[in-house]
Design an enzyme around this catalytic site. Structure first.
Site, PDB file in Angstrom:
ATOM      1  N   CYS A   1      50.490  15.611  48.068  1.00 30.72           N
ATOM      2  CA  CYS A   1      50.958  16.291  46.861  1.00 30.72           C
ATOM      3  C   CYS A   1      52.153  15.520  46.288  1.00 30.72           C
ATOM      4  CB  CYS A   1      51.263  17.760  47.140  1.00 30.72           C
ATOM      5  SG  CYS A   1      51.399  18.757  45.630  1.00 30.72           S
TER       6      CYS A   1
ATOM      7  N   HIS B   1      45.705  19.063  48.929  1.00 32.21           N
ATOM      8  CA  HIS B   1      46.303  19.514  50.189  1.00 32.21           C
ATOM      9  C   HIS B   1      45.243  19.558  51.287  1.00 32.21           C
ATOM     10  CE1 HIS B   1      50.314  20.890  48.774  1.00 32.21           C
ATOM     11  NE2 HIS B   1      49.683  21.039  47.624  1.00 32.21           N
TER      12      HIS B   1
ATOM     13  N   GLU C   1      45.703  20.092  54.383  1.00 28.55           N
ATOM     14  CA  GLU C   1      46.049  21.152  55.335  1.00 28.55           C
ATOM     15  C   GLU C   1      45.594  22.529  54.869  1.00 28.55           C
ATOM     16  OE1 GLU C   1      49.529  21.432  52.500  1.00 28.55           O
ATOM     17  OE2 GLU C   1      48.024  19.964  53.094  1.00 28.55           O
TER      18      GLU C   1
END
Length: 204
Positions: free
Chosen positions: A80, A186, A188
């Site tokens: 990001c 992202h 994650e």
């Protein structure tokens, strides 16, 4: 050891949990000594470009980080805003970026034909790989990843771009130059595709 860089911004525990589930040793690192023990580094980033650069400078680890990445060629993954600061500069602020990948960060600016698109982009989007890359191995075709951003990187060198997504037009969403990797999305937060990508990075 994979170091998850803690410089006051980013979703650190989410990365740590994914890597732990994949059986990769990792730690959240704050100091120069901790950073020097790492063989790979993840740089999360949430917030504005200038604030992230300020936090990185204030952390006291910027010089060591640059030495590890640029001289010792330790693999690094920026996520990001962590990807955006890899660039030279950003329309969002006045600070210089790390400049590890030549380019500028720009804001989405839609004309009336795309007036229904909101800024920031929030949610899932398909990612299209441009070329074979170790970071994107064994992903499904046009995998979906989670995005939350108003800005994107525009690289000076086309060879630094490894994937794009479409949001009112194609934009760069993943980059790689040598040992330096970045994703605008992202991993994650991106379920099985994100897990696969982080496994690829951890396995470099």
């Amino acid at each position: 050891m994979i170091g998850i860089l803690d410089y006051g911004v980013g979703n650190l525990k989410a990365f740590a949990n994914v890597l732990k589930d994949l059986n990769f040793r990792n730690q959240i690192v704050k100091t120069e000594q901790e950073l020097k023990s790492c063989t790979k580094i993840i740089m999360p980033g949430v917030g504005s470009f200038d604030s992230v650069m300020d936090k990185l400078s204030e952390s006291g680890i910027r010089d060591v980080l640059s030495d590890l990445v640029m001289s010792k060629k330790i693999p690094v993954l920026g996520v990001c805003v962590g990807m955006q600061i890899l660039a030279s500069s950003s329309e969002e602020g006045t600070k210089s970026g790390l400049g590890w990948i030549q380019g500028k960060v720009k804001k989405f600016n839609f004309d009336q034909s795309n007036s229904l698109l909101t800024v920031p982009q929030i949610g899932w989007n398909e990612v299209t790989s441009i070329r074979d890359n170790k970071l994107l191995l064994n992903l499904e075709k046009n995998p979906r990843f989670y995005f939350l951003h108003s800005y994107y990187m525009e690289c000076e060198e086309d060879n630094d771009v490894i994937a794009f997504a479409d949001y009112g037009g194609n934009f760069t969403c993943a980059v790689n130059r040598d040992n330096i990797f970045g994703t605008q999305f992202h991993p994650e937060k991106s379920h099985h595709n994100g897990v696969a990508l982080l496994r690829n990075f951890a396995s470099l």
